[in-house]
Motif scaffolding. Structure first.
Motif, PDB file in Angstrom:
ATOM      1  N   ASP A  88      80.173  61.919  22.830  1.00 30.41           N
ATOM      2  CA  ASP A  88      80.403  62.478  21.491  1.00 30.41           C
ATOM      3  C   ASP A  88      81.781  62.116  20.952  1.00 30.41           C
ATOM      4  O   ASP A  88      82.014  62.198  19.748  1.00 30.41           O
ATOM      5  N   SER A  89      82.712  61.726  21.844  1.00 30.83           N
ATOM      6  CA  SER A  89      84.050  61.363  21.383  1.00 30.83           C
ATOM      7  C   SER A  89      84.068  59.969  20.753  1.00 30.83           C
ATOM      8  O   SER A  89      85.040  59.587  20.113  1.00 30.83           O
ATOM      9  N   VAL A  90      82.986  59.221  20.914  1.00 35.01           N
ATOM     10  CA  VAL A  90      82.870  57.891  20.320  1.00 35.01           C
ATOM     11  C   VAL A  90      82.577  58.051  18.825  1.00 35.01           C
ATOM     12  O   VAL A  90      81.798  58.924  18.434  1.00 35.01           O
ATOM     13  N   ALA A  91      83.186  57.221  17.996  1.00 33.46           N
ATOM     14  CA  ALA A  91      82.941  57.270  16.548  1.00 33.46           C
ATOM     15  C   ALA A  91      81.449  57.146  16.274  1.00 33.46           C
ATOM     16  O   ALA A  91      80.745  56.385  16.950  1.00 33.46           O
ATOM     17  N   GLU A  92      80.983  57.888  15.294  1.00 36.03           N
ATOM     18  CA  GLU A  92      79.547  57.960  15.035  1.00 36.03           C
ATOM     19  C   GLU A  92      78.917  56.584  14.835  1.00 36.03           C
ATOM     20  O   GLU A  92      77.811  56.333  15.298  1.00 36.03           O
ATOM     21  N   ARG A  93      79.642  55.650  14.199  1.00 36.23           N
ATOM     22  CA  ARG A  93      79.064  54.328  13.932  1.00 36.23           C
ATOM     23  C   ARG A  93      78.802  53.533  15.206  1.00 36.23           C
ATOM     24  O   ARG A  93      78.091  52.537  15.172  1.00 36.23           O
ATOM     25  N   PHE A  94      79.392  53.974  16.316  1.00 36.74           N
ATOM     26  CA  PHE A  94      79.204  53.260  17.583  1.00 36.74           C
ATOM     27  C   PHE A  94      78.434  54.072  18.624  1.00 36.74           C
ATOM     28  O   PHE A  94      78.348  53.670  19.783  1.00 36.74           O
ATOM     29  N   ARG A  95      77.862  55.184  18.244  1.00 35.24           N
ATOM     30  CA  ARG A  95      77.189  56.032  19.237  1.00 35.24           C
ATOM     31  C   ARG A  95      75.936  55.395  19.826  1.00 35.24           C
ATOM     32  O   ARG A  95      75.444  55.830  20.859  1.00 35.24           O
ATOM     33  N   ASP A  96      75.416  54.359  19.156  1.00 39.16           N
ATOM     34  CA  ASP A  96      74.240  53.675  19.695  1.00 39.16           C
ATOM     35  C   ASP A  96      74.620  52.668  20.777  1.00 39.16           C
ATOM     36  O   ASP A  96      73.752  52.104  21.437  1.00 39.16           O
ATOM     37  N   ARG A  97      75.914  52.452  20.977  1.00 34.69           N
ATOM     38  CA  ARG A  97      76.384  51.510  22.008  1.00 34.69           C
ATOM     39  C   ARG A  97      76.352  52.190  23.373  1.00 34.69           C
ATOM     40  O   ARG A  97      76.559  53.394  23.484  1.00 34.69           O
ATOM     41  N   PRO A  98      76.144  51.391  24.428  1.00 34.81           N
ATOM     42  CA  PRO A  98      76.182  51.992  25.771  1.00 34.81           C
ATOM     43  C   PRO A  98      77.577  52.504  26.105  1.00 34.81           C
ATOM     44  O   PRO A  98      78.571  52.026  25.560  1.00 34.81           O
ATOM     45  N   SER A  99      77.627  53.476  26.990  1.00 30.27           N
ATOM     46  CA  SER A  99      78.931  53.957  27.442  1.00 30.27           C
ATOM     47  C   SER A  99      78.974  53.942  28.958  1.00 30.27           C
ATOM     48  O   SER A  99      77.939  53.904  29.624  1.00 30.27           O
ATOM     49  N   LEU A 100      80.172  53.974  29.461  1.00 35.82           N
ATOM     50  CA  LEU A 100      80.434  53.900  30.892  1.00 35.82           C
ATOM     51  C   LEU A 100      81.339  55.074  31.224  1.00 35.82           C
ATOM     52  O   LEU A 100      82.441  55.173  30.702  1.00 35.82           O
ATOM     53  N   ALA A 101      80.842  55.980  32.049  1.00 36.13           N
ATOM     54  CA  ALA A 101      81.603  57.191  32.370  1.00 36.13           C
ATOM     55  C   ALA A 101      82.636  56.911  33.453  1.00 36.13           C
ATOM     56  O   ALA A 101      82.403  56.146  34.379  1.00 36.13           O
ATOM     57  N   LYS A 102      83.806  57.529  33.282  1.00 36.20           N
ATOM     58  CA  LYS A 102      84.828  57.493  34.330  1.00 36.20           C
ATOM     59  C   LYS A 102      84.598  58.693  35.232  1.00 36.20           C
ATOM     60  O   LYS A 102      84.166  59.729  34.739  1.00 36.20           O
TER      61      LYS A 102
END
Length: 117
Positions: A88-102
């Motif tokens: 959710d901390s990712v800008a809304e325009r990029f929320r469809d991008r994959p994320s990698l958790a630390k």
């Protein structure tokens, strides 16, 4: 599309950046550059040769990697956001991008990059 091979790392913690470089090499990827701030990353993007990028969302000095994400998106280069927080901390325009958790694991990095193929 084949899985990306030449990976840009944007990470402001040197030990984490080195760990990611090691993971990429084991995964038969090529770390094509490591940047710890927006200006260095932009120079590496302009230099070319990048298939994908791993972007630490929050960089030192209050910088974020959002300008880097914008440049990559404009160039059609896929990327994943690395974040210790929620997606959710990712800008809304990029929320469809994959994320990698630390904290990162080799399996996590592998799956995140495979999601870009």
């Amino acid at each position: 599309m084949t899985a990306p091979r030449n990976i840009l790392i944007v990470e402001d913690e040197p030990l984490i950046a080195m760990m990611l470089e090691d993971f990429l090499e084991v995964l038969d990827k090529v770390p094509v550059g490591t940047a710890d701030c927006v200006s260095v990353a932009m120079g590496l993007i302009e230099a070319g040769g990048i298939d994908a990028a791993i972007l630490d969302l929050n960089l030192r000095g209050g910088e974020t990697s959002l300008p880097i994400a914008d440049a990559l998106a404009a160039a059609g280069i896929p990327f994943v956001f690395a974040t210790g927080g929620s997606h959710d901390s990712v800008a809304e325009r990029f929320r469809d991008r994959p994320s990698l958790a630390k904290p990162f694991t080799m399996d996590g990095v592998s799956k995140a990059l495979d999601a870009l193929a």
